[in-house]
Design an enzyme around this catalytic site. Structure first.
Site, PDB file in Angstrom:
ATOM      1  N   ALA A   1       0.855  -1.333   0.049  1.00  0.00           N
ATOM      2  CA  ALA A   1       0.011   0.206   0.029  1.00  0.00           C
ATOM      3  C   ALA A   1       0.891   1.170  -0.116  1.00  0.00           C
ATOM      4  CB  ALA A   1      -0.880   0.162   1.154  1.00  0.00           C
ATOM      5  N   PHE A   2       0.402   2.382  -0.616  1.00  0.00           N
ATOM      6  CA  PHE A   2       1.203   3.458  -0.603  1.00  0.00           C
ATOM      7  C   PHE A   2       1.810   4.076   0.671  1.00  0.00           C
ATOM      8  CE2 PHE A   2      -0.277   7.777   0.700  1.00  0.00           C
ATOM      9  CZ  PHE A   2      -1.781   7.633   1.308  1.00  0.00           C
ATOM     10  N   LYS A   3       1.413   3.547   1.969  1.00  0.00           N
ATOM     11  CA  LYS A   3       1.767   4.124   3.190  1.00  0.00           C
ATOM     12  C   LYS A   3       3.078   3.623   3.193  1.00  0.00           C
ATOM     13  CE  LYS A   3      -2.495   5.044   5.348  1.00  0.00           C
ATOM     14  NZ  LYS A   3      -3.409   4.692   3.896  1.00  0.00           N
ATOM     15  N   ASP A   4       3.749   2.543   2.641  1.00  0.00           N
ATOM     16  CA  ASP A   4       4.994   2.351   2.667  1.00  0.00           C
ATOM     17  C   ASP A   4       6.102   3.269   2.203  1.00  0.00           C
ATOM     18  OD1 ASP A   4       4.834  -0.503   3.553  1.00  0.00           O
ATOM     19  OD2 ASP A   4       4.223  -1.186   1.714  1.00  0.00           O
TER      20      ASP A   4
ATOM     21  N   MET B   1       6.329   5.417   5.103  1.00  0.00           N
ATOM     22  CA  MET B   1       6.594   4.793   6.589  1.00  0.00           C
ATOM     23  C   MET B   1       8.185   4.193   6.473  1.00  0.00           C
ATOM     24  SD  MET B   1       4.800   4.816   9.191  1.00  0.00           S
ATOM     25  CE  MET B   1       2.983   4.462   8.928  1.00  0.00           C
TER      26      MET B   1
END
Ligand SMILES: *Cc1c(COP(=O)(O)O)cnc(C)c1O
Length: 462
Positions: A106-109, A112
């Site tokens: 997911a784009f959160k990576d 993060m």
């Protein structure tokens, strides 16, 4: 470069301190004291080259360029695609930017992974240890677990609602095997988890005792890291070509990063459509200037089931002419009555920012997943489908359209199966997840019990 609070009553801090703190002491969000001007990305630069230039500008004197390059190399070396966030064409003059090639799909990576490296470097140098706490409805927890697994200066506590996250989302959080990652499955829903985290931060004595830190979507590092892919998209499309970005939105961290890229001179122009699901508070806010608390409803795109988006505060600060008093008054009124109309003085400027919105209902989201599969042969996740469905409904434009794909279809296999009849299988590099043992603890929705657990963990290691 210093960072100021959107509520105007906190001391300016450095980039590193803004990122380690998250929220400013006056309850505001950190933004740069002035928007730096950054040379646009060039097609001959790698993702790490662009990330290094952009992020070392934001870091100012708090980190050397060499440090930032090291952080970016380690963060983006974990992505499975050499371009990190590649574009793929899905129609005439229309592209998908794939933000889901990181470790948890997911784009959160993207942000993060950078944050994990940043904390490790800075806390290691300071000889300090922190307790990072996050509430998750699914994707943030996994991305944080992957980013902090094995980090020697951080204990990560993830609160997720028991039996309310998808099995794949849970596996990403619970199978790291790292003993600094602590998963707490809370009896309750996501709002309960979020309230617990807020209460922990509000307890100043507890926060100091365990060195509490937060990496939720208001953390400046997340916005800064996300601005990078807007710059690389512009370089890939062509330096002077106007682009219309369509962004599946929840807390507006992804969308606001596009605005930041534009303000820093990284884009040829700025037009951004926030695509939302049936939780359409953000759309009402942008179109009518009405900020209204609403109970979030469950949709096929759970990462976007958000009422008032937390990053809107940063946009409000900009359109008010960076007036902390206006921001404070607006949020005070909202807190007291659950609803407020933005002052006339900001509604005009808000209409000229380049932001607009589109609302896609649940039926249209599933229909779009089916139609996209038929037209391109590709499976998309339900969040991305909100974006591509919004794009179909937009007026025609000469601009190139770039839709952000925020997660891999395999992260939401149940919805993909329902919509298309197809099995979305995990990429090979993730399949070992399914074999590893899960580690998580069931806990009651009880603040005191959870604080005691965190305390116990932190003192056991001291
Ligand atoms: C977090 C998330 C979003 C929403 O992003 P915001 O920055 O909160 O607007 C959209 N799609 C997916 C898959 C996400 O995980």
């Amino acid at each position: 470069m210093k960072y100021v609070s959107t509520r105007g009553q906190s001391e300016p801090v450095s980039f590193v301190d803004a990122c380690l703190t998250g929220l400013a002491p006056d309850g505001g969000l950190y933004v740069p004291e002035a928007w730096p001007q950054i040379e646009p990305a060039r097609p001959d630069e790698t993702y790490v080259d662009v990330a290094t230039r952009v992020l070392s500008t934001f870091a100012g004197e708090s980190l050397s360029e060499e440090d930032v390059r090291g952080l970016c190399e380690r963060a983006y070396g974990t992505f499975s695609h050499h371009s990190v966030t590649p574009l793929s064409q899905c129609g005439p003059n229309t592209f998908i930017m794939e933000l889901h090639h990181g470790p948890t799909l997911a784009f959160k990576d993207v942000a993060m992974q950078f944050i994990g490296q940043l904390y490790d470097l800075v806390l290691g140098r300071r000889g300090q240890r922190m307790s990072v706490v996050c509430a998750t409805s699914g994707d943030t927890g996994g991305a944080a677990a992957a980013a902090f697994a094995g980090a020697s200066s951080v204990d990560l506590f993830i609160l997720h609602p028991h039996e309310r996250v998808s099995p794949v989302q849970r596996l990403f959080m619970t199978t790291t095997g790292a003993d600094n990652i602590h998963n707490l499955a809370v009896t309750g829903d996501f709002d309960d988890c979020q309230s617990l985290v807020k209460a922990m931060f509000a307890d100043k004595a507890f926060a100091a005792e365990v060195s509490l830190s937060g990496v939720n979507s208001i953390n400046w590092a997340r916005i800064a890291a996300q601005a990078v892919y807007y710059a690389t998209a512009q370089a890939a499309i062509g330096p002077n070509r106007p682009i219309r970005f369509v962004v599946p939105s929840g807390n507006m961290g992804d969308a606001f990063a596009g605005y930041v890229a534009a303000r820093c001179g990284l884009l040829a122009g700025f037009e951004l459509v926030c695509a939302v699901n049936e939780n359409k508070t953000l759309a009402t806010l942008l179109s009518d200037g009405l900020m209204q608390r609403e109970q979030a409803v469950a949709t096929p795109s759970p990462a976007m089931d958000i009422s008032v988006p937390s990053n809107f505060e940063r946009l409000l600060f900009e359109v008010s002419g960076r007036d902390g008093d206006t921001v404070r008054r607006t949020y005070d009124q909202y807190r007291q009555s659950g609803s407020t109309i933005l002052p006339e003085s900001v509604r005009g400027p808000l209409g000229c920012t380049g932001f607009s919105s589109a609302v896609i209902d649940n039926g249209a989201t599933l229909e779009e997943m089916r139609e996209f599969k038929q037209q391109t042969g590709e499976l998309i996740c339900p969040h991305t489908a909100v974006g591509t469905a919004a794009e179909r409904r937009l007026p025609k434009t000469d601009a190139t359209t770039v839709i952000l794909s925020t997660a891999h279809a395999a992260k939401f296999p149940e919805t993909v199966l329902e919509a298309t009849g197809d099995e979305a299988s995990l990429p090979k590099r993730c399949t070992e997840l399914l074999e590893r043992g899960e580690v998580f603890d069931r806990v009651e929705n009880d603040l005191k019990l959870i604080k005691d657990r965190i305390r116990g963990q932190v003192t056991a290691e001291a």
